[in-house]
Motif scaffolding. Sequence first.
Motif, PDB file in Angstrom:
ATOM      1  N   PRO A   3       0.774  -1.250   0.000  1.00  0.00           N
ATOM      2  CA  PRO A   3       0.000   0.000   0.000  1.00  0.00           C
ATOM      3  C   PRO A   3       0.802   1.294   0.000  1.00  0.00           C
ATOM      4  CG  PRO A   3      -0.215  -1.145   2.101  1.00  0.00           C
ATOM      5  CD  PRO A   3       0.569  -2.026   1.217  1.00  0.00           C
ATOM      6  N   TYR A   4       2.004   1.298   0.568  1.00  0.00           N
ATOM      7  CA  TYR A   4       2.668   2.599   0.719  1.00  0.00           C
ATOM      8  C   TYR A   4       3.933   2.759  -0.113  1.00  0.00           C
ATOM      9  CZ  TYR A   4      -0.518   2.429   4.626  1.00  0.00           C
ATOM     10  OH  TYR A   4      -1.632   2.276   5.381  1.00  0.00           O
ATOM     11  N   ASP A   5       4.204   1.811  -1.017  1.00  0.00           N
ATOM     12  CA  ASP A   5       5.409   1.929  -1.842  1.00  0.00           C
ATOM     13  C   ASP A   5       5.254   3.033  -2.890  1.00  0.00           C
ATOM     14  OD1 ASP A   5       6.730   0.058  -0.477  1.00  0.00           O
ATOM     15  OD2 ASP A   5       6.844  -1.440  -2.075  1.00  0.00           O
ATOM     16  N   LEU A   6       6.292   3.835  -3.023  1.00  0.00           N
ATOM     17  CA  LEU A   6       6.230   4.971  -3.945  1.00  0.00           C
ATOM     18  C   LEU A   6       6.956   4.652  -5.240  1.00  0.00           C
ATOM     19  CD1 LEU A   6       7.112   7.209  -1.016  1.00  0.00           C
ATOM     20  CD2 LEU A   6       5.150   7.794  -2.419  1.00  0.00           C
ATOM     21  N   THR A   7       6.481   5.240  -6.342  1.00  0.00           N
ATOM     22  CA  THR A   7       7.187   5.100  -7.607  1.00  0.00           C
ATOM     23  C   THR A   7       7.818   6.436  -7.977  1.00  0.00           C
ATOM     24  OG1 THR A   7       5.004   5.349  -8.576  1.00  0.00           O
ATOM     25  CG2 THR A   7       6.038   3.197  -8.785  1.00  0.00           C
ATOM     26  N   GLU A   8       8.808   6.348  -8.863  1.00  0.00           N
ATOM     27  CA  GLU A   8       9.518   7.565  -9.263  1.00  0.00           C
ATOM     28  C   GLU A   8       8.839   8.224 -10.446  1.00  0.00           C
ATOM     29  OE1 GLU A   8      13.658   7.278 -10.199  1.00  0.00           O
ATOM     30  OE2 GLU A   8      14.176   6.991  -8.098  1.00  0.00           O
TER      31      GLU A   8
ATOM     32  N   GLN B  84       3.697   3.609  17.611  1.00  0.00           N
ATOM     33  CA  GLN B  84       4.659   4.240  16.703  1.00  0.00           C
ATOM     34  C   GLN B  84       5.299   3.151  15.876  1.00  0.00           C
ATOM     35  OE1 GLN B  84       7.650   6.974  17.733  1.00  0.00           O
ATOM     36  NE2 GLN B  84       6.397   8.050  19.240  1.00  0.00           N
ATOM     37  N   GLU B  85       5.290   3.334  14.571  1.00  0.00           N
ATOM     38  CA  GLU B  85       5.763   2.283  13.686  1.00  0.00           C
ATOM     39  C   GLU B  85       6.440   2.964  12.499  1.00  0.00           C
ATOM     40  OE1 GLU B  85       3.414  -1.607  11.922  1.00  0.00           O
ATOM     41  OE2 GLU B  85       2.323   0.166  12.423  1.00  0.00           O
ATOM     42  N   VAL B  86       7.709   2.670  12.296  1.00  0.00           N
ATOM     43  CA  VAL B  86       8.409   3.294  11.171  1.00  0.00           C
ATOM     44  C   VAL B  86       8.068   2.520   9.900  1.00  0.00           C
ATOM     45  CG1 VAL B  86      10.646   3.928  10.205  1.00  0.00           C
ATOM     46  CG2 VAL B  86      10.274   4.071  12.670  1.00  0.00           C
ATOM     47  N   LEU B  87       7.455   3.198   8.929  1.00  0.00           N
ATOM     48  CA  LEU B  87       7.102   2.533   7.675  1.00  0.00           C
ATOM     49  C   LEU B  87       8.281   2.529   6.716  1.00  0.00           C
ATOM     50  CD1 LEU B  87       3.532   3.958   6.906  1.00  0.00           C
ATOM     51  CD2 LEU B  87       4.116   1.930   8.199  1.00  0.00           C
ATOM     52  N   TYR B  88       8.923   3.689   6.602  1.00  0.00           N
ATOM     53  CA  TYR B  88      10.045   3.820   5.681  1.00  0.00           C
ATOM     54  C   TYR B  88      11.139   4.663   6.313  1.00  0.00           C
ATOM     55  CZ  TYR B  88       7.064   2.153   1.939  1.00  0.00           C
ATOM     56  OH  TYR B  88       6.254   1.389   1.163  1.00  0.00           O
ATOM     57  N   LYS B  89      12.367   4.298   5.966  1.00  0.00           N
ATOM     58  CA  LYS B  89      13.473   5.199   6.253  1.00  0.00           C
ATOM     59  C   LYS B  89      13.864   5.800   4.916  1.00  0.00           C
ATOM     60  CE  LYS B  89      15.164   2.757  10.253  1.00  0.00           C
ATOM     61  NZ  LYS B  89      16.123   1.803  10.791  1.00  0.00           N
ATOM     62  N   VAL B  90      13.943   7.101   4.850  1.00  0.00           N
ATOM     63  CA  VAL B  90      14.215   7.767   3.585  1.00  0.00           C
ATOM     64  C   VAL B  90      15.554   8.491   3.678  1.00  0.00           C
ATOM     65  CG1 VAL B  90      13.225   9.255   1.816  1.00  0.00           C
ATOM     66  CG2 VAL B  90      11.722   8.168   3.468  1.00  0.00           C
ATOM     67  N   GLU B 100      13.881   2.780   2.342  1.00  0.00           N
ATOM     68  CA  GLU B 100      14.140   1.475   2.940  1.00  0.00           C
ATOM     69  C   GLU B 100      12.905   1.109   3.758  1.00  0.00           C
ATOM     70  OE1 GLU B 100      17.827   1.220   5.262  1.00  0.00           O
ATOM     71  OE2 GLU B 100      16.733  -0.222   6.482  1.00  0.00           O
ATOM     72  N   SER B 101      12.247   0.058   3.315  1.00  0.00           N
ATOM     73  CA  SER B 101      11.036  -0.357   4.009  1.00  0.00           C
ATOM     74  C   SER B 101      11.423  -1.189   5.230  1.00  0.00           C
ATOM     75  CB  SER B 101      10.200  -1.175   3.023  1.00  0.00           C
ATOM     76  OG  SER B 101       9.151  -1.761   3.673  1.00  0.00           O
ATOM     77  N   THR B 102      10.811  -0.898   6.365  1.00  0.00           N
ATOM     78  CA  THR B 102      11.268  -1.548   7.599  1.00  0.00           C
ATOM     79  C   THR B 102      10.180  -2.429   8.195  1.00  0.00           C
ATOM     80  OG1 THR B 102      10.545   0.403   8.770  1.00  0.00           O
ATOM     81  CG2 THR B 102      12.883   0.257   8.266  1.00  0.00           C
TER      82      THR B 102
END
Lengths: 265, 361
Positions: A3-8, B84-90, B100-102
Amino acid sequence: MKPYDLTEGKILKVYRENYNTVTVNVEVNLNNPKPGQFVMFYAIGRGEAPITIADYRDGFMVNTIRIVRDVTGYFDRVREGDVIHLRGPYGNLWPTNKAFGKDIIVVSGGLGLAATRWLLEEVIKQKHRFKNVISLYGAKSYDDILYREKIGEWEKEIDFRTILNIKNEMWKGKVGLITDLVKEIEIDKDSVVFMCGPDPMVNAVIEILKSKDIKKENIYVSLERHMKCAVGTCGHCMIGPYFVCKDGPVFNYKDIEYFYTKKGV
Amino acid sequence: MAFKIDITTLRQIYEKLKECYEVISPVYDNGVIQYRENPSFDAIPFGKTQIEYAGTYFVSDTEKNYISYVRPSNTLKNFLRPPQEVLYKVYKKDEKIYFESTHVKRPMAFFDVRKCDLKALSILDDVFINKNNYPDDYYKALRENIFIVAVNCSEVSNVCFCSSMNVDFNNDYMADIVLTELKDGFLLEVKTEKGKRLLEGLVLQEAKEDDIKEKNQVLTQTYTKIKKSINKENLKEDLYKKIDHPYWENIGIRCFGCSSCTQVCPTCFCFDIVERNSLDGSYSERVRVYDSCFNPTFATVHKFNLRDKISFRYRHWLLHKMAYWQDQFGDVGCVGCGRCITWCPAKIDIEVETNNVRDIL
């Protein structure tokens, strides 16, 4: 699908519509988007915002963004060649097939024109399928008018009428409210109306459509709500039992009327 | 498969769980019975009981039996969809952005889960996985590796009303093993292969027919002890009809809008995604945090706040639980655990309010 993956996406062109709105052309590969759907734009460190797809053809998308705050503020500063991130498309589409053989009226107010732009293009392409195509557009002032070139093209193809809220020397057309335009048009009782604009406008226009005996089930409204997830799990966009992100953003007015007309629902 | 065990065997089972899982069980801490990670078997508040009323909570001792307390104050939601839940590290490097999906995967065992919480878990499964076109992979990753030791309640609190909210006492939902306290020991029922594997190597005594009978007696007794109830017949239609009623204003005056009820609710799922940034702008985390429809800005579009009064927010919450949920997921969103009643500082009782709204002509 995650659901939350982003595309470029790559910004090909940035066009300044007016003092607070930009239109960007983005090169991006989306999974078969349709008129009426939206995408979530991401800006690093700022978050995401739902933006309607104003046009999409073979990997080239057009989006019109009003610069308000954090996320949209980022798109005030993007330049040609910049890489941006987004996900989508989400939501449902304008059901144009419901209007085949009938009068079709597209009503848009302010930035609502962005949500109906692709719809208009598609309708013009299939003009022969409708009895009559009328598009009504209301903008606040002369400076607020969007897509000036496009409007010129559309005026040649269909009955496209514009009205401004505030008088201006440069403006030779009508001045008033969008409801004035809706009042003056002569339409069949079984016409199909597609509408996008701020909530007060939608309510006012529907009152007039009712007086013209247009059936509620022939009115389609595209709504805007606060959104975080776009997949029906964050709860922000709820209106009554509907999630605007997955059950909408385009609703049949008959379905939502009960909740939409109640204050604070 | 059913066995009759004593407290020593129960301790052995607990220790076995600890070997393969991160065990989460109730403890008595800071005056509250709540789920905690990695406590010991001795920390389980055996012999304690909760006195719960609207806006009131305290724990006292009783000598009735071991499992005399009821459901803990926090819920499985706190572990499967953490606050609290980290979805992505950017990361931003040379004007390029890397994601980076965690996904956190940790095998968790919940020791002592009541029927209301099991039902709540099945409701959350519907929201995040089963009835969602985009199944939530973060929830799924945590959800897939859990072991559940369910417990049939033999005591109830004053705020419980699960019996009228679609919670089935005879259904064991997704529990791996189920415990029921009997007069002299516990009845242990094994429901899954996972549960069977856990018990391997333990010498257990098969349960007799009388033990099963006693268990059913316990269930019936518990059922009759529950005093609160909501009539679900035409509940949705009735509430929809009364959406404009001035009684909501009456609740709005009393409600503080503090969001306490939504934080302790086992099914409230609303969230916000916030960005946690480094000062130099080169690193950002997308963090999913609990949000609440009582948050004043929850339904703000641009400068318009669509629910600008507390009465609107309370109405939205109650209607979502009792009515909207039925349209969205085909079931009521309330399991009748009564946590929101206990932890409401304004002593607002969802069961009383729902019945009040329904009784208004």
